[in-house]
Design a protein around this motif. Structure first.
Motif, PDB file in Angstrom:
ATOM      1  N   VAL A   1       0.842  -1.192   0.000  1.00 10.94           N
ATOM      2  CA  VAL A   1       0.000   0.000   0.000  1.00 10.94           C
ATOM      3  C   VAL A   1       0.880   1.245   0.000  1.00 10.94           C
ATOM      4  O   VAL A   1       0.675   2.173  -0.772  1.00 10.94           O
ATOM      5  CB  VAL A   1      -0.951   0.002   1.220  1.00 10.94           C
ATOM      6  CG1 VAL A   1      -1.707   1.309   1.309  1.00 10.94           C
ATOM      7  CG2 VAL A   1      -1.902  -1.179   1.147  1.00 10.94           C
ATOM      8  N   GLN A   2       1.869   1.276   0.908  1.00  3.59           N
ATOM      9  CA  GLN A   2       2.820   2.391   0.961  1.00  3.59           C
ATOM     10  C   GLN A   2       4.060   1.976   0.183  1.00  3.59           C
ATOM     11  O   GLN A   2       4.778   1.081   0.585  1.00  3.59           O
ATOM     12  CB  GLN A   2       3.203   2.698   2.418  1.00  3.59           C
ATOM     13  CG  GLN A   2       4.308   3.728   2.571  1.00  3.59           C
ATOM     14  CD  GLN A   2       3.943   5.102   2.053  1.00  3.59           C
ATOM     15  OE1 GLN A   2       2.903   5.637   2.413  1.00  3.59           O
ATOM     16  NE2 GLN A   2       4.770   5.665   1.204  1.00  3.59           N
ATOM     17  N   TRP A   3       4.275   2.610  -0.964  1.00  2.00           N
ATOM     18  CA  TRP A   3       5.456   2.296  -1.753  1.00  2.00           C
ATOM     19  C   TRP A   3       6.711   2.521  -0.928  1.00  2.00           C
ATOM     20  O   TRP A   3       6.765   3.398  -0.069  1.00  2.00           O
ATOM     21  CB  TRP A   3       5.526   3.183  -2.986  1.00  2.00           C
ATOM     22  CG  TRP A   3       4.514   2.891  -4.051  1.00  2.00           C
ATOM     23  CD1 TRP A   3       3.517   1.965  -4.004  1.00  2.00           C
ATOM     24  CD2 TRP A   3       4.394   3.552  -5.304  1.00  2.00           C
ATOM     25  NE1 TRP A   3       2.795   2.013  -5.160  1.00  2.00           N
ATOM     26  CE2 TRP A   3       3.308   2.978  -5.980  1.00  2.00           C
ATOM     27  CE3 TRP A   3       5.104   4.574  -5.912  1.00  2.00           C
ATOM     28  CZ2 TRP A   3       2.912   3.388  -7.242  1.00  2.00           C
ATOM     29  CZ3 TRP A   3       4.707   4.982  -7.179  1.00  2.00           C
ATOM     30  CH2 TRP A   3       3.627   4.392  -7.835  1.00  2.00           C
ATOM     31  N   SER A   4       7.735   1.727  -1.212  1.00  2.00           N
ATOM     32  CA  SER A   4       9.021   1.925  -0.553  1.00  2.00           C
ATOM     33  C   SER A   4      10.118   1.871  -1.603  1.00  2.00           C
ATOM     34  O   SER A   4       9.922   1.349  -2.702  1.00  2.00           O
ATOM     35  CB  SER A   4       9.253   0.868   0.525  1.00  2.00           C
ATOM     36  OG  SER A   4       9.278  -0.425  -0.048  1.00  2.00           O
ATOM     37  N   SER A   5      11.256   2.425  -1.264  1.00  2.00           N
ATOM     38  CA  SER A   5      12.364   2.452  -2.213  1.00  2.00           C
ATOM     39  C   SER A   5      13.612   1.918  -1.559  1.00  2.00           C
ATOM     40  O   SER A   5      13.751   1.919  -0.338  1.00  2.00           O
ATOM     41  CB  SER A   5      12.604   3.886  -2.703  1.00  2.00           C
ATOM     42  OG  SER A   5      12.926   4.728  -1.615  1.00  2.00           O
ATOM     43  N   ALA A   6      14.528   1.451  -2.390  1.00  2.00           N
ATOM     44  CA  ALA A   6      15.816   0.944  -1.917  1.00  2.00           C
ATOM     45  C   ALA A   6      16.891   1.369  -2.902  1.00  2.00           C
ATOM     46  O   ALA A   6      16.643   1.499  -4.100  1.00  2.00           O
ATOM     47  CB  ALA A   6      15.770  -0.579  -1.805  1.00  2.00           C
ATOM     48  N   MET A   7      18.074   1.575  -2.376  1.00  2.00           N
ATOM     49  CA  MET A   7      19.206   1.977  -3.194  1.00  2.00           C
ATOM     50  C   MET A   7      19.641   0.825  -4.095  1.00  2.00           C
ATOM     51  O   MET A   7      19.552  -0.341  -3.718  1.00  2.00           O
ATOM     52  CB  MET A   7      20.387   2.359  -2.299  1.00  2.00           C
ATOM     53  CG  MET A   7      20.140   3.540  -1.408  1.00  2.00           C
ATOM     54  SD  MET A   7      20.137   5.103  -2.270  1.00  2.00           S
ATOM     55  CE  MET A   7      21.875   5.274  -2.613  1.00  2.00           C
ATOM     56  N   THR A   8      20.126   1.161  -5.257  1.00  2.00           N
ATOM     57  CA  THR A   8      20.756   0.190  -6.151  1.00  2.00           C
ATOM     58  C   THR A   8      22.267   0.379  -6.035  1.00  2.00           C
ATOM     59  O   THR A   8      22.730   1.379  -5.479  1.00  2.00           O
ATOM     60  CB  THR A   8      20.333   0.432  -7.611  1.00  2.00           C
ATOM     61  OG1 THR A   8      20.822   1.723  -8.018  1.00  2.00           O
ATOM     62  CG2 THR A   8      18.825   0.354  -7.792  1.00  2.00           C
ATOM     63  N   PRO A   9      23.043  -0.554  -6.559  1.00  2.00           N
ATOM     64  CA  PRO A   9      24.500  -0.339  -6.570  1.00  2.00           C
ATOM     65  C   PRO A   9      24.881   0.985  -7.257  1.00  2.00           C
ATOM     66  O   PRO A   9      25.794   1.676  -6.809  1.00  2.00           O
ATOM     67  CB  PRO A   9      25.031  -1.553  -7.324  1.00  2.00           C
ATOM     68  CG  PRO A   9      24.028  -2.630  -7.013  1.00  2.00           C
ATOM     69  CD  PRO A   9      22.697  -1.897  -7.022  1.00  2.00           C
ATOM     70  N   ALA A  10      24.153   1.342  -8.309  1.00  2.00           N
ATOM     71  CA  ALA A  10      24.428   2.609  -9.005  1.00  2.00           C
ATOM     72  C   ALA A  10      24.138   3.807  -8.100  1.00  2.00           C
ATOM     73  O   ALA A  10      24.856   4.808  -8.131  1.00  2.00           O
ATOM     74  CB  ALA A  10      23.606   2.710 -10.284  1.00  2.00           C
ATOM     75  N   GLY A  11      23.095   3.710  -7.278  1.00  2.00           N
ATOM     76  CA  GLY A  11      22.776   4.774  -6.335  1.00  2.00           C
ATOM     77  C   GLY A  11      23.847   4.931  -5.286  1.00  2.00           C
ATOM     78  O   GLY A  11      24.249   6.048  -4.938  1.00  2.00           O
ATOM     79  N   ASN A  12      24.343   3.799  -4.784  1.00  2.00           N
ATOM     80  CA  ASN A  12      25.436   3.842  -3.807  1.00  2.00           C
ATOM     81  C   ASN A  12      26.689   4.445  -4.433  1.00  2.00           C
ATOM     82  O   ASN A  12      27.365   5.253  -3.810  1.00  2.00           O
ATOM     83  CB  ASN A  12      25.733   2.445  -3.255  1.00  2.00           C
ATOM     84  CG  ASN A  12      24.705   2.010  -2.245  1.00  2.00           C
ATOM     85  OD1 ASN A  12      24.312   2.772  -1.375  1.00  2.00           O
ATOM     86  ND2 ASN A  12      24.258   0.782  -2.351  1.00  2.00           N
ATOM     87  N   ALA A  13      26.985   4.076  -5.670  1.00  2.00           N
ATOM     88  CA  ALA A  13      28.147   4.635  -6.361  1.00  2.00           C
ATOM     89  C   ALA A  13      27.981   6.137  -6.571  1.00  2.00           C
ATOM     90  O   ALA A  13      28.953   6.894  -6.442  1.00  2.00           O
ATOM     91  CB  ALA A  13      28.347   3.925  -7.695  1.00  2.00           C
ATOM     92  N   TYR A  14      26.770   6.573  -6.871  1.00  2.00           N
ATOM     93  CA  TYR A  14      26.503   8.003  -7.072  1.00  2.00           C
ATOM     94  C   TYR A  14      26.828   8.789  -5.819  1.00  2.00           C
ATOM     95  O   TYR A  14      27.328   9.907  -5.891  1.00  2.00           O
ATOM     96  CB  TYR A  14      25.037   8.187  -7.472  1.00  2.00           C
ATOM     97  CG  TYR A  14      24.702   9.557  -8.033  1.00  2.00           C
ATOM     98  CD1 TYR A  14      24.766   9.795  -9.403  1.00  2.00           C
ATOM     99  CD2 TYR A  14      24.312  10.608  -7.212  1.00  2.00           C
ATOM    100  CE1 TYR A  14      24.453  11.029  -9.936  1.00  2.00           C
ATOM    101  CE2 TYR A  14      23.998  11.860  -7.725  1.00  2.00           C
ATOM    102  CZ  TYR A  14      24.071  12.060  -9.099  1.00  2.00           C
ATOM    103  OH  TYR A  14      23.768  13.285  -9.616  1.00  2.00           O
TER     104      TYR A  14
END
Length: 62
Positions: free
Chosen positions: A45-58
């Motif tokens: 119901v409540q969307w959630s997000s998680a980092m990807t390896p590319a996000g961590n590298a950014y």
């Protein structure tokens, strides 16, 4: 989105194992997802997000 906005939002997401998509900011999260920096779980119901390896590298996190 400007780099400072991207970094700020990624830092919030990175501080949590699974970060809730903040109300009214779906468009920004979807932009980060389209850039490959996060994934959005739309199964709940409540969307959630998680980092990807590319996000961590950014952010400079390996």
């Amino acid at each position: 989105m400007e780099r400072s906005e991207i970094v700020s939002l990624l830092e919030v997401i990175n501080q949590q194992v699974s970060s809730s998509v903040l109300g009214g900011m779906e468009e920004e999260y979807e932009e980060l997802e389209s850039m490959g920096l996060i994934t959005i779980n739309r199964e709940s119901v409540q969307w959630s997000s998680a980092m990807t390896p590319a996000g961590n590298a950014y952010l400079g996190h390996d």
